[in-house]
Enzyme design. Structure first.
Site, PDB file in Angstrom:
ATOM      1  N   ARG A 162       0.858  -1.185   0.000  1.00  0.00           N
ATOM      2  CA  ARG A 162       0.000   0.000   0.000  1.00  0.00           C
ATOM      3  C   ARG A 162       0.894   1.234   0.000  1.00  0.00           C
ATOM      4  O   ARG A 162       1.900   1.280   0.715  1.00  0.00           O
ATOM      5  CB  ARG A 162      -0.922   0.017   1.233  1.00  0.00           C
ATOM      6  CG  ARG A 162      -2.110  -0.917   1.149  1.00  0.00           C
ATOM      7  CD  ARG A 162      -3.124  -0.513   0.062  1.00  0.00           C
ATOM      8  NE  ARG A 162      -4.239  -1.437  -0.058  1.00  0.00           N
ATOM      9  CZ  ARG A 162      -4.289  -2.483  -0.872  1.00  0.00           C
ATOM     10  NH1 ARG A 162      -3.265  -2.767  -1.666  1.00  0.00           N
ATOM     11  NH2 ARG A 162      -5.357  -3.263  -0.921  1.00  0.00           N
ATOM     12  N   ASP A 216       4.379  -0.278  -6.982  1.00  0.00           N
ATOM     13  CA  ASP A 216       3.138  -0.547  -7.711  1.00  0.00           C
ATOM     14  C   ASP A 216       1.979   0.208  -7.077  1.00  0.00           C
ATOM     15  O   ASP A 216       0.864   0.179  -7.594  1.00  0.00           O
ATOM     16  CB  ASP A 216       2.863  -2.062  -7.670  1.00  0.00           C
ATOM     17  CG  ASP A 216       1.637  -2.446  -8.475  1.00  0.00           C
ATOM     18  OD1 ASP A 216       1.551  -2.024  -9.649  1.00  0.00           O
ATOM     19  OD2 ASP A 216       0.758  -3.155  -7.942  1.00  0.00           O
ATOM     20  N   GLU A 220      -2.504   7.642  -4.875  1.00  0.00           N
ATOM     21  CA  GLU A 220      -2.876   7.026  -6.156  1.00  0.00           C
ATOM     22  C   GLU A 220      -4.353   7.192  -6.506  1.00  0.00           C
ATOM     23  O   GLU A 220      -4.733   7.051  -7.671  1.00  0.00           O
ATOM     24  CB  GLU A 220      -2.514   5.535  -6.159  1.00  0.00           C
ATOM     25  CG  GLU A 220      -3.363   4.670  -5.245  1.00  0.00           C
ATOM     26  CD  GLU A 220      -2.993   3.189  -5.314  1.00  0.00           C
ATOM     27  OE1 GLU A 220      -1.795   2.859  -5.225  1.00  0.00           O
ATOM     28  OE2 GLU A 220      -3.918   2.358  -5.442  1.00  0.00           O
ATOM     29  N   HIS A 270      -0.643  -0.025  -9.773  1.00  0.00           N
ATOM     30  CA  HIS A 270      -1.413  -0.976  -8.954  1.00  0.00           C
ATOM     31  C   HIS A 270      -1.931  -2.145  -9.799  1.00  0.00           C
ATOM     32  O   HIS A 270      -3.128  -2.447  -9.810  1.00  0.00           O
ATOM     33  CB  HIS A 270      -2.581  -0.257  -8.260  1.00  0.00           C
ATOM     34  CG  HIS A 270      -2.981  -0.928  -6.973  1.00  0.00           C
ATOM     35  ND1 HIS A 270      -3.291  -0.241  -5.831  1.00  0.00           N
ATOM     36  CD2 HIS A 270      -3.111  -2.233  -6.645  1.00  0.00           C
ATOM     37  CE1 HIS A 270      -3.596  -1.080  -4.862  1.00  0.00           C
ATOM     38  NE2 HIS A 270      -3.497  -2.315  -5.345  1.00  0.00           N
TER      39      HIS A 270
HETATM   40  P1  NAI Z   1      -1.585 -11.149   5.127  1.00  0.00           P
HETATM   41  O1  NAI Z   1      -2.600 -10.670   6.110  1.00  0.00           O
HETATM   42  O2  NAI Z   1      -1.641 -12.590   4.688  1.00  0.00           O
HETATM   43  O3  NAI Z   1      -0.112 -10.879   5.659  1.00  0.00           O
HETATM   44  C1  NAI Z   1       0.292  -9.669   6.246  1.00  0.00           C
HETATM   45  C2  NAI Z   1       1.414  -9.981   7.239  1.00  0.00           C
HETATM   46  O4  NAI Z   1       1.946  -8.746   7.700  1.00  0.00           O
HETATM   47  C3  NAI Z   1       0.975 -10.792   8.458  1.00  0.00           C
HETATM   48  O5  NAI Z   1       1.790 -11.950   8.598  1.00  0.00           O
HETATM   49  C4  NAI Z   1       1.174  -9.822   9.629  1.00  0.00           C
HETATM   50  O6  NAI Z   1       1.583 -10.491  10.830  1.00  0.00           O
HETATM   51  C5  NAI Z   1       2.279  -8.939   9.072  1.00  0.00           C
HETATM   52  N1  NAI Z   1       2.386  -7.616   9.706  1.00  0.00           N
HETATM   53  C6  NAI Z   1       1.382  -6.746  10.032  1.00  0.00           C
HETATM   54  N2  NAI Z   1       1.903  -5.634  10.569  1.00  0.00           N
HETATM   55  C7  NAI Z   1       3.253  -5.795  10.582  1.00  0.00           C
HETATM   56  C8  NAI Z   1       4.349  -4.991  11.006  1.00  0.00           C
HETATM   57  N3  NAI Z   1       4.148  -3.771  11.538  1.00  0.00           N
HETATM   58  N4  NAI Z   1       5.607  -5.474  10.850  1.00  0.00           N
HETATM   59  C9  NAI Z   1       5.822  -6.697  10.327  1.00  0.00           C
HETATM   60  N5  NAI Z   1       4.830  -7.518   9.914  1.00  0.00           N
HETATM   61  C10 NAI Z   1       3.562  -7.058  10.032  1.00  0.00           C
HETATM   62  O7  NAI Z   1      -1.731 -10.185   3.871  1.00  0.00           O
HETATM   63  P2  NAI Z   1      -1.288 -10.489   2.356  1.00  0.00           P
HETATM   64  O8  NAI Z   1      -2.382 -11.200   1.637  1.00  0.00           O
HETATM   65  O9  NAI Z   1       0.067 -11.080   2.355  1.00  0.00           O
HETATM   66  O10 NAI Z   1      -1.262  -9.016   1.741  1.00  0.00           O
HETATM   67  C11 NAI Z   1      -0.345  -8.041   2.221  1.00  0.00           C
HETATM   68  C12 NAI Z   1      -0.749  -6.697   1.658  1.00  0.00           C
HETATM   69  O11 NAI Z   1      -0.522  -6.692   0.234  1.00  0.00           O
HETATM   70  C13 NAI Z   1      -2.241  -6.357   1.765  1.00  0.00           C
HETATM   71  O12 NAI Z   1      -2.550  -5.795   3.043  1.00  0.00           O
HETATM   72  C14 NAI Z   1      -2.437  -5.376   0.671  1.00  0.00           C
HETATM   73  O13 NAI Z   1      -2.242  -4.092   1.203  1.00  0.00           O
HETATM   74  C15 NAI Z   1      -1.328  -5.695  -0.346  1.00  0.00           C
HETATM   75  N6  NAI Z   1      -1.830  -6.160  -1.636  1.00  0.00           N
HETATM   76  C16 NAI Z   1      -1.439  -5.494  -2.767  1.00  0.00           C
HETATM   77  C17 NAI Z   1      -1.880  -5.894  -4.028  1.00  0.00           C
HETATM   78  C18 NAI Z   1      -1.469  -5.213  -5.308  1.00  0.00           C
HETATM   79  O14 NAI Z   1      -2.074  -5.438  -6.359  1.00  0.00           O
HETATM   80  N7  NAI Z   1      -0.446  -4.378  -5.312  1.00  0.00           N
HETATM   81  C19 NAI Z   1      -2.817  -7.030  -4.151  1.00  0.00           C
HETATM   82  C20 NAI Z   1      -3.111  -7.700  -2.902  1.00  0.00           C
HETATM   83  C21 NAI Z   1      -2.650  -7.253  -1.695  1.00  0.00           C
END
Ligand code: NAI
Length: 336
Positions: A234, A258, A263, A295
């Protein structure tokens, strides 16, 4: 269910209409984003479907509730664009697509590292002008690098798996030690260790009040000189103005992103004949060691199909049972 779909593009129409053969919802596709000014378009629609840059703020949510909306489903995993407390107060259920294809974002992340690291984007432009000069195209090999992965949930874990094939040293920071990748990565307890040692830092954490501007003017000096930052998560994880200063001073050697914190007014639309008024963004685009995409990391055929099916299933489950397995609660605002 009658569903108003905001911020819809051609690929949304195709994937949702194809999947809907199985669900039989009544779909209305709207091109504008959901904001407090467009919320009235959903009057009479029990279901509302949004995407990452819709402004699902308190004002918009109150209008939706008055118009009869009972459930909002986002076609994304991230949900920082939705005021969950306001939705709960208005009695509207909010659901998301927790996972569709973590690998889609992961492969794109690897692609950004390879493109910028091997200067493929510059080579593409040169060759199209019959310029086959190699000076300035020297790159690096991933296997020689230490890569720090911040956040090892679904996407971060896929990134670790995909990158491990290249043979770099992999560091990770997350309070959750993902058992799927423990054998591939060294978890560090202190983020400063990762900051100090990583040549490449890739962010896979959600945007929360805690992670907002996690890379900023105070944290950048602790990074390795010439660090390569990748953000496919993000935009507001980076203080972009501070990152521009870091790039100008040479402290930051490469930036691939990305997502961008502002954005909402730029991405997902053709602005090629418009003047971009965002000077920070425009400055980024002038730098040779910066690669920006709009994105698109999620945008694969498999991911669109997964998003469409899970989103329509979320509406169907709510319609038949009044509940939704992928529902979020107000406390998710802080956690995810
Ligand atoms: P997820 O919920 O599976 O994993 C997120 C991880 O971050 C968790 O293991 C959590 O413990 C960890 N975390 C949270 N706060 C933290 C911190 N301060 N320090 C270290 N670790 C921390 O989420 P997922 O599916 O892996 O997605 C991650 C992010 O990717 C989403 O929140 C979304 O913002 C972004 N995303 C971007 C896309 C794109 O097209 N560019 C598409 C899909 C998701």
């Amino acid at each position: 269910m009658k569903i108003a779909i905001f911020a819809s593009k051609g690929y949304d129409r195709e994937s949702l209409s194809a999947a809907n053969i199985q669900y039989g919802h009544e779909l209305m596709f709207y091109e504008p984003r959901l904001t407090k000014n467009t919320a009235a378009l959903a009057n009479g629609y029990e279901g509302v479907c949004v995407f990452v840059n819709d402004e699902v703020c308190r004002d918009a949510i109150c209008q939706l509730a008055e118009g009869g909306t009972k459930i909002i489903c986002t076609r994304s995993a991230g949900f920082n664009q939705i005021d969950l407390e306001a939705a709960e107060a208005c009695g509207i259920v909010v659901a998301r697509v927790p996972a569709y294809s973590p690998n889609a974002v992961s492969e794109f992340t690897v692609g950004l590292i390879l493109t910028l690291g091997r200067k493929i984007h510059r080579a593409f432009n040169r060759v199209r002008e019959n310029n086959f000069e190699l000076d300035g195209l020297q790159g690096f090999e991933i296997r020689d690098k230490t890569i720090g992965v911040i956040g090892t949930g679904r996407i971060g874990a896929a990134v670790v798996k995909n990158l491990s094939g290249f043979g770099p040293r992999l560091l990770a920071f997350d309070s959750y030690h993902n058992p799927e990748i423990k054998h591939l990565v060294e978890y560090v307890a202190d983020i400063n260790v990762l900051a100090r040692e990583a040549d490449i830092i890739t962010l896979h954490i959600p945007l929360t009040p805690e992670t907002f501007h996690i890379i900023n003017a105070e944290t950048i000096p602790f990074l390795k000189d010439g660090v390569f930052i990748v953000n496919t998560s993000r935009g507001a994880l980076l203080d972009t103005a501070a990152v521009v200063e870091g790039l100008k001073s040479g402290k930051i050697g490469f930036l691939a992103m990305d997502v961008y914190e502002e954005e909402g007014d730029l991405f997902f639309q053709d602005l090629s004949s418009k003047v971009i008024r965002d000077d920070v963004f425009s400055r980024l685009l002038t730098l040779p060691n910066v690669l920006v995409t709009g994105h698109q990391a999620f945008l694969t055929d498999r991911a669109l199909d997964g998003i469409a099916h899970t989103t329509l299933a979320n509406f169907a489950e709510f319609e038949s049972s009044g509940q939704c397995t992928n529902a979020l609660t107000a406390k998710d605002t802080r956690g995810n």
